[in-house]
Design a protein around this motif. Sequence first.
Motif, short mmCIF file in Angstrom:
data_model
loop_
_atom_site.label_atom_id
_atom_site.label_comp_id
_atom_site.label_asym_id
_atom_site.label_seq_id
_atom_site.Cartn_x
_atom_site.Cartn_y
_atom_site.Cartn_z
N ALA A 1 -18.77 -15.99 -60.47
CA ALA A 1 -18.36 -17.40 -60.35
C ALA A 1 -17.56 -17.83 -61.58
N LEU A 2 -17.97 -17.37 -62.76
CA LEU A 2 -17.24 -17.69 -63.98
C LEU A 2 -15.81 -17.16 -63.90
N SER A 3 -15.66 -15.94 -63.44
CA SER A 3 -14.33 -15.35 -63.30
C SER A 3 -13.45 -16.17 -62.37
N ALA A 4 -14.00 -16.60 -61.26
CA ALA A 4 -13.22 -17.41 -60.31
C ALA A 4 -12.81 -18.74 -60.93
N GLU A 5 -13.73 -19.38 -61.64
CA GLU A 5 -13.42 -20.67 -62.28
C GLU A 5 -12.36 -20.51 -63.37
N LEU A 6 -12.49 -19.45 -64.17
CA LEU A 6 -11.51 -19.22 -65.23
C LEU A 6 -10.13 -18.93 -64.65
N ARG B 1 -9.86 -36.96 -74.89
CA ARG B 1 -10.21 -36.79 -73.48
C ARG B 1 -11.62 -36.24 -73.37
N ALA B 2 -12.35 -36.67 -72.35
CA ALA B 2 -13.70 -36.11 -72.22
C ALA B 2 -14.16 -35.91 -70.79
N ASP B 3 -13.92 -36.83 -69.90
CA ASP B 3 -14.61 -36.85 -68.62
C ASP B 3 -14.49 -35.61 -67.76
N PRO B 4 -13.35 -35.35 -67.10
CA PRO B 4 -13.29 -34.14 -66.25
C PRO B 4 -13.41 -32.86 -67.07
N GLU B 5 -12.87 -32.87 -68.26
CA GLU B 5 -12.94 -31.69 -69.12
C GLU B 5 -14.38 -31.37 -69.49
N ALA B 6 -15.16 -32.39 -69.80
CA ALA B 6 -16.56 -32.19 -70.16
C ALA B 6 -17.34 -31.64 -68.97
N ARG B 7 -17.05 -32.14 -67.78
CA ARG B 7 -17.75 -31.64 -66.59
C ARG B 7 -17.42 -30.17 -66.35
N VAL B 8 -16.14 -29.82 -66.44
CA VAL B 8 -15.74 -28.43 -66.22
C VAL B 8 -16.31 -27.53 -67.31
N ALA B 9 -16.22 -27.96 -68.56
CA ALA B 9 -16.74 -27.16 -69.67
C ALA B 9 -18.25 -26.96 -69.52
N GLY B 10 -18.96 -28.01 -69.16
CA GLY B 10 -20.40 -27.90 -68.95
C GLY B 10 -20.74 -26.95 -67.82
N HIS B 11 -19.95 -27.01 -66.75
CA HIS B 11 -20.16 -26.11 -65.62
C HIS B 11 -19.92 -24.65 -66.04
N LEU B 12 -18.84 -24.41 -66.78
CA LEU B 12 -18.55 -23.06 -67.26
C LEU B 12 -19.65 -22.56 -68.19
N LEU B 13 -20.13 -23.43 -69.05
CA LEU B 13 -21.20 -23.05 -69.98
C LEU B 13 -22.48 -22.70 -69.22
N THR B 14 -22.76 -23.43 -68.16
CA THR B 14 -23.93 -23.11 -67.32
C THR B 14 -23.75 -21.75 -66.66
N LEU B 15 -22.55 -21.45 -66.19
CA LEU B 15 -22.30 -20.15 -65.58
C LEU B 15 -22.52 -19.02 -66.59
N VAL B 16 -22.08 -19.23 -67.83
CA VAL B 16 -22.28 -18.22 -68.88
C VAL B 16 -23.78 -18.08 -69.17
N ALA B 17 -24.45 -19.19 -69.36
CA ALA B 17 -25.88 -19.16 -69.70
C ALA B 17 -26.70 -18.49 -68.60
N ASP B 18 -26.31 -18.72 -67.34
CA ASP B 18 -27.04 -18.14 -66.21
C ASP B 18 -26.52 -16.76 -65.82
N ARG B 19 -25.49 -16.29 -66.54
CA ARG B 19 -24.89 -14.97 -66.31
C ARG B 19 -24.31 -14.81 -64.89
N HIS B 20 -23.73 -15.89 -64.38
CA HIS B 20 -23.05 -15.85 -63.08
C HIS B 20 -21.59 -15.47 -63.31
N LEU B 21 -21.36 -14.20 -63.60
CA LEU B 21 -20.04 -13.76 -64.04
C LEU B 21 -18.99 -13.80 -62.95
#
Length: 163
Positions: free
Chosen positions: A30-35, A8-28
């Motif tokens: 938003a990260l908490s809400a997504e998790l 599997r890749a499509d929706p999972e990759a989008r969500v994972a990429g979004h979460l990784l961006t939140l971590v990289a940008d330190r948007h904790l």
Amino acid sequence: MGSDVSGRADPEARVAGHLLTLVADRHLTALSAELSALVQAPRGQPVRRPLYRGVLTWLVTALADVVVARLGPAQDGEAFVLEVRTTAGRTVGAGELPPRQSRVGRSVLALLAGDRALARAQLAAAERDPNPAVRATTLVEALIWLDALLDAETPPFPDPLPE
């Protein structure tokens, strides 16, 4: 990703990429809400565990791919080793950590060793964990590790083998 365990890749990759961006940008926040949405469903709604597992699989696969891209594949007779330094300063191997705290590391090591079945078993155990905080912590571990590896200053290609 090339060594994806689940296919599997499509929706999972989008969500994972979004979460990784939140971590990289330190948007904790938003990260908490997504998790929270991934590990715990609102009342009366099912938990999105297939998406959780797909996102975790994508992150673990990305970790293994980045390790190989940065260090090169293990040569014959070699294996990758994961050691963690504890807050007390002690160095421990992945096998010494409690299973709940080492699922990401063990999954990555299994992929690096070519043992997809073991990687799938570790990922399935993470998905089935009854504690949403443990499921969230597992995702955070993978996200932070991947973010750190992507930011690490290493040469773009592995060192050549000694002659």
